[in-house]
Design a protein around this motif. Structure first.
Motif, PDB file in Angstrom:
ATOM      1  N   SER A 105       0.816  -1.222   0.000  1.00 29.07           N
ATOM      2  CA  SER A 105       0.000   0.000   0.000  1.00 29.07           C
ATOM      3  C   SER A 105       0.846   1.266   0.000  1.00 29.07           C
ATOM      4  CB  SER A 105      -0.931  -0.002   1.220  1.00 29.07           C
ATOM      5  OG  SER A 105      -0.200   0.135   2.428  1.00 29.07           O
ATOM      6  N   ARG A 106       2.133   1.152   0.347  1.00 28.50           N
ATOM      7  CA  ARG A 106       3.013   2.321   0.294  1.00 28.50           C
ATOM      8  C   ARG A 106       3.404   2.678  -1.137  1.00 28.50           C
ATOM      9  NH1 ARG A 106       7.519   0.084   4.453  1.00 28.50           N
ATOM     10  NH2 ARG A 106       6.092  -0.783   6.022  1.00 28.50           N
ATOM     11  N   ILE A 107       3.259   1.715  -2.039  1.00 24.44           N
ATOM     12  CA  ILE A 107       3.678   1.912  -3.433  1.00 24.44           C
ATOM     13  C   ILE A 107       2.472   1.988  -4.366  1.00 24.44           C
ATOM     14  CG2 ILE A 107       5.087   0.996  -5.306  1.00 24.44           C
ATOM     15  CD1 ILE A 107       6.650   1.864  -2.793  1.00 24.44           C
ATOM     16  N   ALA A 108       1.524   1.076  -4.188  1.00 25.24           N
ATOM     17  CA  ALA A 108       0.335   1.059  -5.044  1.00 25.24           C
ATOM     18  C   ALA A 108      -0.600   2.210  -4.681  1.00 25.24           C
ATOM     19  CB  ALA A 108      -0.384  -0.279  -4.888  1.00 25.24           C
ATOM     20  N   LEU A 109      -1.531   2.517  -5.578  1.00 23.49           N
ATOM     21  CA  LEU A 109      -2.503   3.582  -5.337  1.00 23.49           C
ATOM     22  C   LEU A 109      -3.734   3.010  -4.650  1.00 23.49           C
ATOM     23  CD1 LEU A 109      -0.567   4.819  -7.396  1.00 23.49           C
ATOM     24  CD2 LEU A 109      -2.530   5.836  -8.545  1.00 23.49           C
ATOM     25  N   ASP A 110      -4.347   3.818  -3.788  1.00 22.92           N
ATOM     26  CA  ASP A 110      -5.608   3.387  -3.194  1.00 22.92           C
ATOM     27  C   ASP A 110      -6.767   3.916  -4.034  1.00 22.92           C
ATOM     28  OD1 ASP A 110      -6.216   6.076  -2.419  1.00 22.92           O
ATOM     29  OD2 ASP A 110      -5.076   5.814  -0.564  1.00 22.92           O
ATOM     30  N   ALA A 111      -7.967   3.533  -3.657  1.00 15.96           N
ATOM     31  CA  ALA A 111      -9.144   3.871  -4.467  1.00 15.96           C
ATOM     32  C   ALA A 111      -9.312   5.369  -4.645  1.00 15.96           C
ATOM     33  CB  ALA A 111     -10.388   3.268  -3.814  1.00 15.96           C
ATOM     34  N   SER A 112      -8.971   6.141  -3.613  1.00 13.93           N
ATOM     35  CA  SER A 112      -9.146   7.598  -3.700  1.00 13.93           C
ATOM     36  C   SER A 112      -8.151   8.247  -4.650  1.00 13.93           C
ATOM     37  CB  SER A 112      -9.007   8.212  -2.310  1.00 13.93           C
ATOM     38  OG  SER A 112      -7.688   8.075  -1.823  1.00 13.93           O
ATOM     39  N   GLU A 113      -7.054   7.534  -4.973  1.00 17.35           N
ATOM     40  CA  GLU A 113      -6.024   8.108  -5.843  1.00 17.35           C
ATOM     41  C   GLU A 113      -6.191   7.722  -7.306  1.00 17.35           C
ATOM     42  OE1 GLU A 113      -2.313   8.273  -2.660  1.00 17.35           O
ATOM     43  OE2 GLU A 113      -2.931   6.343  -3.538  1.00 17.35           O
ATOM     44  N   VAL A 114      -7.041   6.741  -7.581  1.00 15.29           N
ATOM     45  CA  VAL A 114      -7.210   6.287  -8.959  1.00 15.29           C
ATOM     46  C   VAL A 114      -7.788   7.390  -9.842  1.00 15.29           C
ATOM     47  CG1 VAL A 114      -8.483   4.684 -10.441  1.00 15.29           C
ATOM     48  CG2 VAL A 114      -7.342   3.849  -8.386  1.00 15.29           C
ATOM     49  N   GLN A 115      -8.714   8.163  -9.300  1.00  8.93           N
ATOM     50  CA  GLN A 115      -9.285   9.258 -10.082  1.00  8.93           C
ATOM     51  C   GLN A 115      -8.211  10.279 -10.451  1.00  8.93           C
ATOM     52  OE1 GLN A 115     -12.736  11.082  -8.327  1.00  8.93           O
ATOM     53  NE2 GLN A 115     -12.974  12.591  -9.960  1.00  8.93           N
ATOM     54  N   ALA A 116      -7.290  10.523  -9.533  1.00  5.13           N
ATOM     55  CA  ALA A 116      -6.229  11.496  -9.793  1.00  5.13           C
ATOM     56  C   ALA A 116      -5.280  11.014 -10.886  1.00  5.13           C
ATOM     57  CB  ALA A 116      -5.458  11.783  -8.511  1.00  5.13           C
ATOM     58  N   ILE A 117      -4.926   9.720 -10.884  1.00  2.00           N
ATOM     59  CA  ILE A 117      -4.036   9.238 -11.933  1.00  2.00           C
ATOM     60  C   ILE A 117      -4.770   9.164 -13.271  1.00  2.00           C
ATOM     61  CG2 ILE A 117      -4.418   6.750 -11.585  1.00  2.00           C
ATOM     62  CD1 ILE A 117      -1.474   6.340 -12.284  1.00  2.00           C
ATOM     63  N   ASP A 118      -6.060   8.919 -13.232  1.00  2.00           N
ATOM     64  CA  ASP A 118      -6.862   8.937 -14.455  1.00  2.00           C
ATOM     65  C   ASP A 118      -6.787  10.328 -15.091  1.00  2.00           C
ATOM     66  OD1 ASP A 118      -8.551   8.319 -16.501  1.00  2.00           O
ATOM     67  OD2 ASP A 118     -10.258   7.797 -15.236  1.00  2.00           O
ATOM     68  N   PHE A 119      -6.917  11.359 -14.262  1.00  2.00           N
ATOM     69  CA  PHE A 119      -6.814  12.736 -14.756  1.00  2.00           C
ATOM     70  C   PHE A 119      -5.408  13.015 -15.294  1.00  2.00           C
ATOM     71  CE2 PHE A 119      -5.441  17.100 -14.074  1.00  2.00           C
ATOM     72  CZ  PHE A 119      -6.419  17.810 -14.751  1.00  2.00           C
ATOM     73  N   GLU A 120      -4.383  12.583 -14.561  1.00  2.00           N
ATOM     74  CA  GLU A 120      -3.003  12.867 -14.969  1.00  2.00           C
ATOM     75  C   GLU A 120      -2.655  12.176 -16.290  1.00  2.00           C
ATOM     76  OE1 GLU A 120       0.864  14.524 -14.752  1.00  2.00           O
ATOM     77  OE2 GLU A 120      -1.006  15.018 -13.708  1.00  2.00           O
ATOM     78  N   VAL A 121      -3.072  10.932 -16.457  1.00  5.73           N
ATOM     79  CA  VAL A 121      -2.794  10.214 -17.698  1.00  5.73           C
ATOM     80  C   VAL A 121      -3.546  10.853 -18.862  1.00  5.73           C
ATOM     81  CG1 VAL A 121      -3.179   8.039 -18.933  1.00  5.73           C
ATOM     82  CG2 VAL A 121      -2.151   8.020 -16.646  1.00  5.73           C
ATOM     83  N   SER A 122      -4.802  11.245 -18.633  1.00  4.55           N
ATOM     84  CA  SER A 122      -5.569  11.907 -19.692  1.00  4.55           C
ATOM     85  C   SER A 122      -4.904  13.216 -20.104  1.00  4.55           C
ATOM     86  CB  SER A 122      -7.003  12.176 -19.212  1.00  4.55           C
ATOM     87  OG  SER A 122      -7.685  10.955 -18.993  1.00  4.55           O
ATOM     88  N   ALA A 123      -4.405  13.961 -19.117  1.00  2.00           N
ATOM     89  CA  ALA A 123      -3.719  15.212 -19.418  1.00  2.00           C
ATOM     90  C   ALA A 123      -2.409  14.952 -20.158  1.00  2.00           C
ATOM     91  CB  ALA A 123      -3.451  15.976 -18.121  1.00  2.00           C
ATOM     92  N   LEU A 124      -1.695  13.894 -19.778  1.00  2.00           N
ATOM     93  CA  LEU A 124      -0.463  13.529 -20.474  1.00  2.00           C
ATOM     94  C   LEU A 124      -0.745  13.197 -21.939  1.00  2.00           C
ATOM     95  CD1 LEU A 124       2.620  12.749 -20.228  1.00  2.00           C
ATOM     96  CD2 LEU A 124       1.830  10.423 -19.739  1.00  2.00           C
TER      97      LEU A 124
END
Length: 237
Positions: free
Chosen positions: A189-208
């Motif tokens: 859990s220190r390395i993987a993303l939790d459920a609350s962070e998945v939306q943020a990486i979805d946004f970051e990848v879309s922006a990339l």
């Protein structure tokens, strides 16, 4: 793929290789008896991985054996020793893949080595002075500490004068990277993303994908938009 040296000079958050204390490395005498097998298998390319290959006491002796058989060579490295070894790398290695975890402050924090990004930059600069056209590529392992910085990582790759950069999701479940019995869920859990962070990486990848469309089309970013979105799917799963 050969692992010339078992230890590493980084203390990366997503890897336990740095915890190894006993030094082991492949010598030219170890490799020489296997050259007949490489010929039989018509091996055309060898990757020096690790650990950190540049910690090897005589990496060029292995390179010389491979080159004598017409085998191409790739070096995977964290880059901390690249400046010191630039002449040998430029002379014996065909292409280099360096680890880049983000912009300088993020990269240094993940590597747990102050000034790691600056040392990497100096190493690449030294290679470029010796062999301007040498292919040097970057690889970013996406995880909790850098997933909000993927666009900044792309910019950092440009600043480092890399030929390309690729992104891949961190492996937290296998026994690779000196995890003989895997990681406990708390450590994962220190390395993987939790459920609350998945939306943020979805946004970051879309922006990339949106902002770096030309770099994706040119191949500077190695993955297609679909492959980049698989990183999101990986962490969502």
């Amino acid at each position: 793929i050969l692992f010339p040296h078992n230890r590493c000079n980084c203390r990366c958050l997503m890897c336990d290789i740095w915890k190894i204390r006993q030094v082991r490395e492949i010598t030219a005498e170890d490799l020489r008896p296997h050259m007949d097998s490489l010929r039989t298998l018509t091996v055309r390319w060898v990757v020096f991985s690790g650990g950190e290959p540049l910690m090897h006491s005589d990496l060029i002796s292995l390179a010389r054996l491979c080159r004598g058989e017409g085998i191409g060579l790739t070096l995977l490295t964290a880059g901390l020793l690249l400046e010191r070894n630039a002449e040998n790398v430029a002379g014996w290695i065909d292409d280099v893949i360096v680890s880049i975890d983000g912009p300088p402050e993020v990269h240094d924090a993940i590597r747990a080595v102050p000034g790691a990004f600056a040392r990497l930059a100096r190493g690449i600069h030294a290679l470029r002075k010796l062999r301007p056209q040498m292919p040097v590529h970057g690889r970013c392992t996406v995880q909790k500490s850098n997933f909000r910085h993927l666009r900044n990582t792309g910019r950092a790759a440009r600043e480092l004068d890399l030929n390309s950069i690729s992104f891949l999701a961190a492996d937290v479940t296998s026994e690779a990277f000196n995890r003989s019995s895997g990681w406990a869920l708390e450590h994962q859990s220190r390395i993987a993303l939790d459920a609350s962070e998945v939306q943020a990486i979805d946004f970051e990848v879309s922006a990339l994908v949106s902002e770096y469309q030309q770099d994706i089309e040119s191949g500077f970013i190695s993955e297609s938009p679909d492959k980049l979105r698989r990183i999101v799917s990986h962490f969502r799963a």
